[in-house]
Design a protein around this motif. Sequence first.
Motif, PDB file in Angstrom:
ATOM      1  N   GLN A 247       0.838  -1.189   0.000  1.00 26.72           N
ATOM      2  CA  GLN A 247       0.000   0.000   0.000  1.00 26.72           C
ATOM      3  C   GLN A 247       0.879   1.248   0.000  1.00 26.72           C
ATOM      4  O   GLN A 247       2.010   1.239   0.469  1.00 26.72           O
ATOM      5  N   ASP A 248       0.325   2.324  -0.517  1.00 24.45           N
ATOM      6  CA  ASP A 248       0.974   3.626  -0.451  1.00 24.45           C
ATOM      7  C   ASP A 248       0.683   4.185   0.945  1.00 24.45           C
ATOM      8  O   ASP A 248      -0.340   4.828   1.175  1.00 24.45           O
ATOM      9  N   TRP A 279     -21.222  10.962   6.451  1.00 17.75           N
ATOM     10  CA  TRP A 279     -19.784  10.737   6.641  1.00 17.75           C
ATOM     11  C   TRP A 279     -19.447   9.254   6.431  1.00 17.75           C
ATOM     12  O   TRP A 279     -18.470   8.909   5.779  1.00 17.75           O
ATOM     13  N   LEU A 280     -20.268   8.376   6.967  1.00 19.96           N
ATOM     14  CA  LEU A 280     -20.060   6.942   6.794  1.00 19.96           C
ATOM     15  C   LEU A 280     -20.193   6.538   5.326  1.00 19.96           C
ATOM     16  O   LEU A 280     -19.405   5.731   4.814  1.00 19.96           O
ATOM     17  N   ASP A 281     -21.200   7.078   4.650  1.00 21.94           N
ATOM     18  CA  ASP A 281     -21.398   6.775   3.226  1.00 21.94           C
ATOM     19  C   ASP A 281     -20.168   7.167   2.414  1.00 21.94           C
ATOM     20  O   ASP A 281     -19.705   6.413   1.553  1.00 21.94           O
ATOM     21  N   ASN A 282     -19.649   8.361   2.685  1.00 22.98           N
ATOM     22  CA  ASN A 282     -18.473   8.832   1.952  1.00 22.98           C
ATOM     23  C   ASN A 282     -17.249   7.962   2.255  1.00 22.98           C
ATOM     24  O   ASN A 282     -16.442   7.672   1.363  1.00 22.98           O
ATOM     25  N   MET A 283     -17.135   7.516   3.515  1.00 21.97           N
ATOM     26  CA  MET A 283     -16.002   6.686   3.894  1.00 21.97           C
ATOM     27  C   MET A 283     -16.072   5.329   3.190  1.00 21.97           C
ATOM     28  O   MET A 283     -15.063   4.837   2.677  1.00 21.97           O
ATOM     29  N   VAL A 284     -17.263   4.726   3.162  1.00 27.33           N
ATOM     30  CA  VAL A 284     -17.422   3.437   2.480  1.00 27.33           C
ATOM     31  C   VAL A 284     -17.152   3.586   0.987  1.00 27.33           C
ATOM     32  O   VAL A 284     -16.498   2.740   0.359  1.00 27.33           O
ATOM     33  N   VAL A 288     -13.952   1.529   0.176  1.00 29.28           N
ATOM     34  CA  VAL A 288     -14.389   0.200  -0.253  1.00 29.28           C
ATOM     35  C   VAL A 288     -14.775   0.170  -1.729  1.00 29.28           C
ATOM     36  O   VAL A 288     -14.188  -0.573  -2.527  1.00 29.28           O
ATOM     37  N   VAL A 289     -15.751   0.988  -2.097  1.00 27.23           N
ATOM     38  CA  VAL A 289     -16.271   0.952  -3.467  1.00 27.23           C
ATOM     39  C   VAL A 289     -15.204   1.323  -4.489  1.00 27.23           C
ATOM     40  O   VAL A 289     -14.924   0.570  -5.423  1.00 27.23           O
ATOM     41  N   LYS A 290     -14.602   2.496  -4.304  1.00 26.43           N
ATOM     42  CA  LYS A 290     -13.611   2.953  -5.286  1.00 26.43           C
ATOM     43  C   LYS A 290     -12.368   2.075  -5.283  1.00 26.43           C
ATOM     44  O   LYS A 290     -11.791   1.799  -6.334  1.00 26.43           O
ATOM     45  N   VAL A 291     -11.955   1.624  -4.097  1.00 30.75           N
ATOM     46  CA  VAL A 291     -10.790   0.736  -4.009  1.00 30.75           C
ATOM     47  C   VAL A 291     -11.081  -0.582  -4.710  1.00 30.75           C
ATOM     48  O   VAL A 291     -10.227  -1.140  -5.412  1.00 30.75           O
ATOM     49  N   LYS A 293     -13.105  -1.068  -7.193  1.00 29.52           N
ATOM     50  CA  LYS A 293     -13.083  -0.856  -8.638  1.00 29.52           C
ATOM     51  C   LYS A 293     -11.652  -0.790  -9.159  1.00 29.52           C
ATOM     52  O   LYS A 293     -11.344  -1.336 -10.209  1.00 29.52           O
ATOM     53  N   ARG A 294     -10.779  -0.100  -8.399  1.00 26.16           N
ATOM     54  CA  ARG A 294      -9.386  -0.004  -8.830  1.00 26.16           C
ATOM     55  C   ARG A 294      -8.731  -1.382  -8.833  1.00 26.16           C
ATOM     56  O   ARG A 294      -7.981  -1.729  -9.737  1.00 26.16           O
ATOM     57  N   THR A 295      -9.045  -2.181  -7.825  1.00 29.83           N
ATOM     58  CA  THR A 295      -8.483  -3.535  -7.728  1.00 29.83           C
ATOM     59  C   THR A 295      -8.929  -4.389  -8.905  1.00 29.83           C
ATOM     60  O   THR A 295      -8.145  -5.149  -9.475  1.00 29.83           O
ATOM     61  N   SER A 296     -10.197  -4.251  -9.289  1.00 27.84           N
ATOM     62  CA  SER A 296     -10.725  -5.014 -10.423  1.00 27.84           C
ATOM     63  C   SER A 296     -10.017  -4.640 -11.713  1.00 27.84           C
ATOM     64  O   SER A 296      -9.672  -5.500 -12.527  1.00 27.84           O
ATOM     65  N   VAL A 297      -9.760  -3.341 -11.879  1.00 28.01           N
ATOM     66  CA  VAL A 297      -9.080  -2.870 -13.084  1.00 28.01           C
ATOM     67  C   VAL A 297      -7.657  -3.409 -13.135  1.00 28.01           C
ATOM     68  O   VAL A 297      -7.185  -3.886 -14.170  1.00 28.01           O
ATOM     69  N   VAL A 298      -6.963  -3.361 -11.989  1.00 25.44           N
ATOM     70  CA  VAL A 298      -5.581  -3.858 -11.923  1.00 25.44           C
ATOM     71  C   VAL A 298      -5.544  -5.344 -12.232  1.00 25.44           C
ATOM     72  O   VAL A 298      -4.667  -5.831 -12.971  1.00 25.44           O
ATOM     73  N   THR A 299      -6.488  -6.097 -11.682  1.00 25.73           N
ATOM     74  CA  THR A 299      -6.549  -7.536 -11.907  1.00 25.73           C
ATOM     75  C   THR A 299      -6.755  -7.842 -13.392  1.00 25.73           C
ATOM     76  O   THR A 299      -6.122  -8.733 -13.957  1.00 25.73           O
TER      77      THR A 299
END
Length: 306
Positions: A247-248, A279-284, A288-291, A293-299
């Motif tokens: 992780q960065d 605040w919780l929605d933005n944190m998730v 979670v959501v954006k991460v 998606k990024r993981t799926s793209v990398v895979t």
Amino acid sequence: MEQKYHYYGIAVRDSSIYYEVMYSAKSATSTTADPKKELPKQVVSYSPRSKLGTLLPDFPDISQIVLPEGVEETKVVTFLMMYRTHCQRLLDTVIRASFDEVQTFLLHFWQGVPSHLTPILACDVMVKVIGVCDSVLYKAVAGVLMPSVLQALPDSLTQVIRRFGRQLEDWLRSALHGLPQVLTEIKLDLARRFSQVVKRQISLNHLVQASRTVVNSQEMVTQLLADWLSIDLGSILKQTLYTMEEQDTGRENKAITHMCTEFEKLLEDQAPVEAYIEWLDNMVDSCVVKVGKRTSVVTMVKKTTF
């Protein structure tokens, strides 16, 4: 309306009006309802009568269904027309808070299906179409019955909704007696999921109301802030980042610190519970959501490369 919709396998596109994650066992959404006076038969503190006249969304169109050989299109069209009328009646009955009548309508419809239409109920494709129709119905029912988790539910209504969720499966099992097993299985499965959604929404509603009591108390919020400030966040953050691989850490450190600062600001401002939920929605979404998606793209990139 989707122009190219495939029911075989009941795989529903995310973009389709028939896609509803709560009936794929993921989550649920709901709308508000207006308080009303008590009704006779069942003790309910209010009924969403402002929703009277609510129409179901469109059911699957025959042009979107690939029927197997031997299944007459005219019979399917006739059944879907009958079934939509039946589902609309169920929705209207729930809107009137006449929950006991649901059992009667279920029994009359399924035990009264004309004999010349009964054979199509054993068709796998047709059963899956009925499953889609049930998902549309349950979404509409949930939207009428279950307010936003932010709105307080009267105890009498909570009890009635819980009982309705528990009884629905038994009512369906009795109504479907003697009909194809494959039909019974999918309808009971969707009914169970609907019941689970109802229970989850009521639990969330209770949690929100309990949280509202806390954040609306200046004394409690002041104590919460004092407890929060006494936590050694730096040490916790350091240990957390140490366990994270590949992780960065600089970026993650900044992101976590920012979220902690936002939470502290909410306490300082004595913000309403809605602000904490946002605040919780933005944190998730960011963690979670954006991460994800990024993981799926990398895979995908790695698979393509190698």
